[in-house]
Motif scaffolding. Structure first.
Motif, PDB file in Angstrom:
ATOM      1  N   THR A 253      11.865   0.404 -28.111  1.00  0.00           N
ATOM      2  CA  THR A 253      11.871   0.006 -26.714  1.00  0.00           C
ATOM      3  C   THR A 253      12.199   1.162 -25.795  1.00  0.00           C
ATOM      4  OG1 THR A 253      14.192  -0.657 -26.864  1.00  0.00           O
ATOM      5  CG2 THR A 253      12.537  -2.361 -27.255  1.00  0.00           C
ATOM      6  N   SER A 254      12.515   2.319 -26.322  1.00  0.00           N
ATOM      7  CA  SER A 254      12.852   3.456 -25.469  1.00  0.00           C
ATOM      8  C   SER A 254      12.206   4.711 -26.016  1.00  0.00           C
ATOM      9  CB  SER A 254      14.371   3.648 -25.413  1.00  0.00           C
ATOM     10  OG  SER A 254      14.707   4.783 -24.665  1.00  0.00           O
ATOM     11  N   SER A 255      11.662   5.505 -25.123  1.00  0.00           N
ATOM     12  CA  SER A 255      11.015   6.728 -25.567  1.00  0.00           C
ATOM     13  C   SER A 255      10.957   7.718 -24.430  1.00  0.00           C
ATOM     14  CB  SER A 255       9.588   6.422 -26.053  1.00  0.00           C
ATOM     15  OG  SER A 255       8.900   7.610 -26.322  1.00  0.00           O
ATOM     16  N   GLU A 256      11.450   8.909 -24.667  1.00  0.00           N
ATOM     17  CA  GLU A 256      11.311   9.953 -23.668  1.00  0.00           C
ATOM     18  C   GLU A 256       9.874  10.460 -23.671  1.00  0.00           C
ATOM     19  OE1 GLU A 256      14.103  13.106 -23.868  1.00  0.00           O
ATOM     20  OE2 GLU A 256      15.816  11.798 -24.181  1.00  0.00           O
ATOM     21  N   ALA A 257       9.367  10.694 -22.467  1.00  0.00           N
ATOM     22  CA  ALA A 257       8.023  11.266 -22.364  1.00  0.00           C
ATOM     23  C   ALA A 257       8.048  12.668 -22.930  1.00  0.00           C
ATOM     24  CB  ALA A 257       7.580  11.290 -20.896  1.00  0.00           C
ATOM     25  N   SER A 258       7.203  12.916 -23.915  1.00  0.00           N
ATOM     26  CA  SER A 258       7.182  14.234 -24.544  1.00  0.00           C
ATOM     27  C   SER A 258       5.805  14.475 -25.144  1.00  0.00           C
ATOM     28  CB  SER A 258       8.250  14.317 -25.646  1.00  0.00           C
ATOM     29  OG  SER A 258       8.028  13.333 -26.640  1.00  0.00           O
ATOM     30  N   ASN A 259       5.567  15.695 -25.543  1.00  0.00           N
ATOM     31  CA  ASN A 259       4.291  16.060 -26.145  1.00  0.00           C
ATOM     32  C   ASN A 259       4.458  16.347 -27.623  1.00  0.00           C
ATOM     33  OD1 ASN A 259       4.034  17.100 -23.129  1.00  0.00           O
ATOM     34  ND2 ASN A 259       1.997  16.626 -23.896  1.00  0.00           N
ATOM     35  N   ASN A 260       3.491  15.901 -28.418  1.00  0.00           N
ATOM     36  CA  ASN A 260       3.462  16.258 -29.829  1.00  0.00           C
ATOM     37  C   ASN A 260       2.937  17.677 -29.997  1.00  0.00           C
ATOM     38  OD1 ASN A 260       4.449  13.874 -30.760  1.00  0.00           O
ATOM     39  ND2 ASN A 260       2.453  12.972 -31.190  1.00  0.00           N
ATOM     40  N   LYS A 261       2.965  18.162 -31.241  1.00  0.00           N
ATOM     41  CA  LYS A 261       2.434  19.494 -31.528  1.00  0.00           C
ATOM     42  C   LYS A 261       0.937  19.561 -31.257  1.00  0.00           C
ATOM     43  CE  LYS A 261       5.925  20.601 -35.028  1.00  0.00           C
ATOM     44  NZ  LYS A 261       6.169  20.926 -36.456  1.00  0.00           N
ATOM     45  N   ASP A 262       0.267  18.380 -31.349  1.00  0.00           N
ATOM     46  CA  ASP A 262      -1.173  18.360 -31.093  1.00  0.00           C
ATOM     47  C   ASP A 262      -1.492  18.307 -29.598  1.00  0.00           C
ATOM     48  OD1 ASP A 262      -0.420  15.802 -30.447  1.00  0.00           O
ATOM     49  OD2 ASP A 262      -1.629  14.805 -31.973  1.00  0.00           O
ATOM     50  N   GLY A 263      -0.446  18.353 -28.768  1.00  0.00           N
ATOM     51  CA  GLY A 263      -0.648  18.363 -27.323  1.00  0.00           C
ATOM     52  C   GLY A 263      -0.763  16.998 -26.692  1.00  0.00           C
ATOM     53  N   LYS A 264      -0.686  15.948 -27.500  1.00  0.00           N
ATOM     54  CA  LYS A 264      -0.790  14.597 -26.957  1.00  0.00           C
ATOM     55  C   LYS A 264       0.552  14.136 -26.379  1.00  0.00           C
ATOM     56  CE  LYS A 264      -4.590  12.882 -29.825  1.00  0.00           C
ATOM     57  NZ  LYS A 264      -5.013  11.827 -30.774  1.00  0.00           N
ATOM     58  N   LEU A 265       0.476  13.398 -25.297  1.00  0.00           N
ATOM     59  CA  LEU A 265       1.667  12.875 -24.637  1.00  0.00           C
ATOM     60  C   LEU A 265       2.097  11.579 -25.311  1.00  0.00           C
ATOM     61  CD1 LEU A 265       3.561  13.229 -22.115  1.00  0.00           C
ATOM     62  CD2 LEU A 265       1.983  11.683 -20.922  1.00  0.00           C
ATOM     63  N   ASN A 266       3.376  11.448 -25.606  1.00  0.00           N
ATOM     64  CA  ASN A 266       3.911  10.193 -26.138  1.00  0.00           C
ATOM     65  C   ASN A 266       4.250   9.263 -24.967  1.00  0.00           C
ATOM     66  OD1 ASN A 266       3.809  10.956 -28.853  1.00  0.00           O
ATOM     67  ND2 ASN A 266       5.765  12.032 -28.694  1.00  0.00           N
ATOM     68  N   ILE A 267       3.651   8.088 -24.971  1.00  0.00           N
ATOM     69  CA  ILE A 267       3.868   7.124 -23.895  1.00  0.00           C
ATOM     70  C   ILE A 267       4.269   5.781 -24.509  1.00  0.00           C
ATOM     71  CG2 ILE A 267       2.746   5.742 -22.102  1.00  0.00           C
ATOM     72  CD1 ILE A 267       3.033   8.450 -21.079  1.00  0.00           C
ATOM     73  N   SER A 268       5.405   5.241 -24.085  1.00  0.00           N
ATOM     74  CA  SER A 268       5.773   3.883 -24.476  1.00  0.00           C
ATOM     75  C   SER A 268       5.720   3.000 -23.234  1.00  0.00           C
ATOM     76  CB  SER A 268       7.171   3.840 -25.092  1.00  0.00           C
ATOM     77  OG  SER A 268       8.151   4.312 -24.192  1.00  0.00           O
ATOM     78  N   ILE A 269       5.176   1.790 -23.411  1.00  0.00           N
ATOM     79  CA  ILE A 269       4.929   0.893 -22.287  1.00  0.00           C
ATOM     80  C   ILE A 269       5.469  -0.493 -22.616  1.00  0.00           C
ATOM     81  CG2 ILE A 269       3.160  -0.179 -20.827  1.00  0.00           C
ATOM     82  CD1 ILE A 269       1.294   2.144 -21.616  1.00  0.00           C
ATOM     83  N   MET A 270       6.184  -1.074 -21.655  1.00  0.00           N
ATOM     84  CA  MET A 270       6.572  -2.482 -21.755  1.00  0.00           C
ATOM     85  C   MET A 270       5.769  -3.257 -20.718  1.00  0.00           C
ATOM     86  SD  MET A 270      10.308  -4.243 -21.161  1.00  0.00           S
ATOM     87  CE  MET A 270      10.465  -6.027 -21.003  1.00  0.00           C
ATOM     88  N   THR A 271       5.019  -4.251 -21.191  1.00  0.00           N
ATOM     89  CA  THR A 271       4.200  -5.024 -20.265  1.00  0.00           C
ATOM     90  C   THR A 271       4.050  -6.450 -20.785  1.00  0.00           C
ATOM     91  OG1 THR A 271       2.170  -5.001 -18.945  1.00  0.00           O
ATOM     92  CG2 THR A 271       1.952  -4.455 -21.287  1.00  0.00           C
ATOM     93  N   THR A 272       3.442  -7.283 -19.961  1.00  0.00           N
ATOM     94  CA  THR A 272       3.311  -8.696 -20.293  1.00  0.00           C
ATOM     95  C   THR A 272       2.092  -8.950 -21.171  1.00  0.00           C
ATOM     96  OG1 THR A 272       3.280 -10.910 -19.316  1.00  0.00           O
ATOM     97  CG2 THR A 272       1.911  -9.253 -18.274  1.00  0.00           C
ATOM     98  N   ALA A 273       2.142 -10.052 -21.901  1.00  0.00           N
ATOM     99  CA  ALA A 273       1.010 -10.484 -22.725  1.00  0.00           C
ATOM    100  C   ALA A 273       0.733 -11.954 -22.428  1.00  0.00           C
ATOM    101  CB  ALA A 273       1.315 -10.297 -24.208  1.00  0.00           C
ATOM    102  N   PHE A 274      -0.539 -12.289 -22.278  1.00  0.00           N
ATOM    103  CA  PHE A 274      -0.930 -13.681 -22.090  1.00  0.00           C
ATOM    104  C   PHE A 274      -1.510 -14.262 -23.373  1.00  0.00           C
ATOM    105  CE2 PHE A 274      -0.654 -12.006 -17.859  1.00  0.00           C
ATOM    106  CZ  PHE A 274      -0.133 -13.055 -17.123  1.00  0.00           C
ATOM    107  N   SER A 275      -1.755 -13.394 -24.336  1.00  0.00           N
ATOM    108  CA  SER A 275      -2.244 -13.820 -25.640  1.00  0.00           C
ATOM    109  C   SER A 275      -1.090 -13.794 -26.636  1.00  0.00           C
ATOM    110  CB  SER A 275      -3.357 -12.890 -26.122  1.00  0.00           C
ATOM    111  OG  SER A 275      -3.640 -13.108 -27.491  1.00  0.00           O
ATOM    112  N   ALA A 276      -1.097 -14.760 -27.546  1.00  0.00           N
ATOM    113  CA  ALA A 276      -0.055 -14.790 -28.579  1.00  0.00           C
ATOM    114  C   ALA A 276      -0.244 -13.667 -29.587  1.00  0.00           C
ATOM    115  CB  ALA A 276      -0.069 -16.140 -29.295  1.00  0.00           C
ATOM    116  N   THR A 277      -1.452 -13.089 -29.613  1.00  0.00           N
ATOM    117  CA  THR A 277      -1.739 -11.993 -30.545  1.00  0.00           C
ATOM    118  C   THR A 277      -2.365 -10.820 -29.806  1.00  0.00           C
ATOM    119  OG1 THR A 277      -3.851 -13.061 -31.065  1.00  0.00           O
ATOM    120  CG2 THR A 277      -1.999 -13.484 -32.566  1.00  0.00           C
ATOM    121  N   PRO A 278      -1.573 -10.083 -29.038  1.00  0.00           N
ATOM    122  CA  PRO A 278      -2.103  -8.920 -28.332  1.00  0.00           C
ATOM    123  C   PRO A 278      -2.440  -7.800 -29.305  1.00  0.00           C
ATOM    124  CG  PRO A 278       0.273  -9.017 -28.088  1.00  0.00           C
ATOM    125  CD  PRO A 278      -0.132 -10.271 -28.800  1.00  0.00           C
TER     126      PRO A 278
END
Length: 506
Positions: A33-58
């Motif tokens: 549930t928590s993640s600092e924004a950071s970059n991997n060695k491959d240059g990709k940004l790590n992004i964690s998101i909390m959002t709503t779901a209307f489907s029981a199986t998102p």
């Protein structure tokens, strides 16, 4: 166009226990549930998101649509989906815990979020949005509606700002030889024709002009046609004044009474369940409704099920012109916002990376992935149109369903629904046109302590007086007496506080 701001409430963050946290039901592709924004060695940004779901199986972390979105945005995305039914509770728990993701979807200006903002827990995005290709094109009115204390603390999820309008029986217009109304007088004459001139041709006087329920929205919309402000208007000396204290409001109120007295609207509007609002329209008893425009095509579909001969019976329009030209009541223009916590995005450099990610979500390829999935697996292209390969009930649809819950749609929604009817196309065109005539609320971003305590009571005083005036239980003096009661019940304190906040944030 005057700038608009919206009222909200402010109370303390509720005390939430560990027991509540453990009892909440959330669906997630990760326990993180928590993640600092950071970059991997491959240059990709790590992004964690909390959002709503209307489907029981998102979508899970193995979703090909999510992987396609990661590839397009050059990021690693971890989504904590929470069922919409418990989202507010889960959000309050998460805010209280301090263990926050990179991006949090905030459904509204809820008290706990407002308190967190005022305690410095979230980034003020106001100075940064101008630097991004899409975010810099955010709608000014919507942006200000989403503000807290005059500043932007989240990227709004766009919804039609100009959603309000009129849908009507265009086949009745044609039968009566009437044109689509252009002015308030034209609109009155159409309602009169629908009531008195047998538009359904059955030889009976069994129709009326417009149906209204106990939901006050139509009156709120129509009074802007007369030049009344949206919640608050500015006086000549630059102070905020409630809409119901203006002569334009009273002109509208007299018009509503005229419609009632001449039985051009349903006589039971004050007690009519809003859930039954469209029924008289669908059954051919009423000829018009002032409501959100996208309800028009739903009524058209329902009417065709009742009578297949009613194809193309429904028409739509935005507003009719009043003494000051064309005006319309806007919606808030958004449904929730994407806020960025300082505890997980610690530096300005990281903030800019996250905003770049959010900005890229607005591009057409990202929106198409979020709304339709991956070409070849979830949809195919025919004649430049998207054709779904699965229904919403098929398991494959869960691979992209709810990915759109963190797509802002700024400045526009680039994904085009594959099954738009001509009526839906017209609805969308009018919604866009309406943005040029909406009336902003200049107090939209101001958070009132007085309103938090007494808002419901104050609103009820005026709403009840409006209904009593329309049905003839009180006259002009009676309405003025209601305003006096409003003022002595906390209204004067409310206006004083709003004006103080407006001056401070101006």
């Amino acid at each position: 166009m005057k700038k608009g701001k919206k009222l909200s409430k402010k109370v303390a963050i509720p005390a939430l226990s560990a027991m509540l946290l453990s009892s909440l039901v959330a669906c997630s592709n990760t326990d993180k549930t928590s993640s600092e924004a950071s970059n991997n060695k491959d240059g990709k940004l790590n992004i964690s998101i909390m959002t709503t779901a209307f489907s029981a199986t998102p979508p899970t972390s193995n979703s090909p649509a999510l992987k396609a979105l990661e590839k397009y945005t050059k990021s690693n995305i971890t989504i904590n989906y929470v069922l919409n039914s418990v989202y507010s509770d889960k959000l309050n728990v998460t805010l209280a815990s301090g263990k926050l993701p990179t991006i949090m979807m905030i459904p509204d200006k809820i008290p706990s979020f407002v308190s967190a903002v005022r305690n410095g827990a979230f980034w003020d995005l106001t100075p940064y949005l101008k630097d991004y290709p899409n975010l810099s094109k955010a709608n000014e009115v919507t942006l200000q509606n989403s503000e807290i204390d005059g500043k932007v603390y989240g990227v709004y999820r766009a919804r039609p700002l100009g959603r309000n309008g009129i849908y009507f029986r265009q086949d009745w217009l044609k039968k009566l030889g009437l044109q689509e109304p252009k002015t308030i007088d034209d609109f009155y004459n159409v309602l009169k024709g629908f009531t008195n001139n047998d538009p359904d041709g059955d030889g009976k006087k069994d129709t009326y002009g417009m149906v209204i329920s106990k939901f006050s929205g139509p009156f709120d919309v129509m009074q802007t046609w007369f030049g009344a402000p949206n919640k608050f208007g500015l006086t000549d000396d630059g102070k905020l004044q409630p809409d119901f204290m203006t002569p334009e409001y009273m002109n509208a109120l007299k018009f509503f009474k005229k419609l009632y007295d001449e039985k051009l609207i349903n006589q039971d509007f004050a007690v009519m369940d809003s859930g039954q609002w469209d029924v008289p329209f669908q059954k051919g008893q009423a000829g018009a409704i002032v409501n959100v425009l996208d309800q028009a095509h739903r009524n058209q579909t329902a009417m065709e099920k009742i009578d297949p001969n009613l194809k193309d019976a429904v028409g739509v329009m935005g507003a009719v012109s009043g003494p000051e030209g064309l005006h319309n009541l806007p919606t808030a223009g958004y449904s929730g916002m994407l806020a960025i916590p300082k505890s997980s995005v610690k530096t300005e450099a990281q903030l800019k990376q996250v905003l770049s990610f959010i900005d890229k979500l607005n591009n057409e390829p990202a929106q198409t992935i979020a709304y339709a999935g991956v070409e070849g697996r979830h949809y195919k292209m025919e004649n430049n149109n998207i054709v779904p390969l699965f229904t919403a009930q098929d398991p494959e649809a869960t691979e992209y369903t709810d990915l759109n819950q963190f797509i802002p749609g700024i400045p526009v929604s680039n994904f085009k629904h594959p099954e738009y009817t001509p009526l839906q196309v017209k609805e969308n065109e009018i919604m866009k046109q309406n943005e040029e005539i909406v009336v902003p609320n200049p107090a939209a971003s101001l958070i009132s302590d007085v309103y938090a305590q007494k808002g419901q009571q104050l609103d009820n005083i005026i709403n009840d007086a409006r209904i009593k005036y329309i049905v003839g239980q009180i006259d002009d003096k009676g309405f003025k007496d209601a305003i006096k009661l409003w003022r002595t019940s906390g209204g004067d304190d409310y206006v004083a506080e709003i004006n103080k906040l407006y001056k401070e944030n101006k």
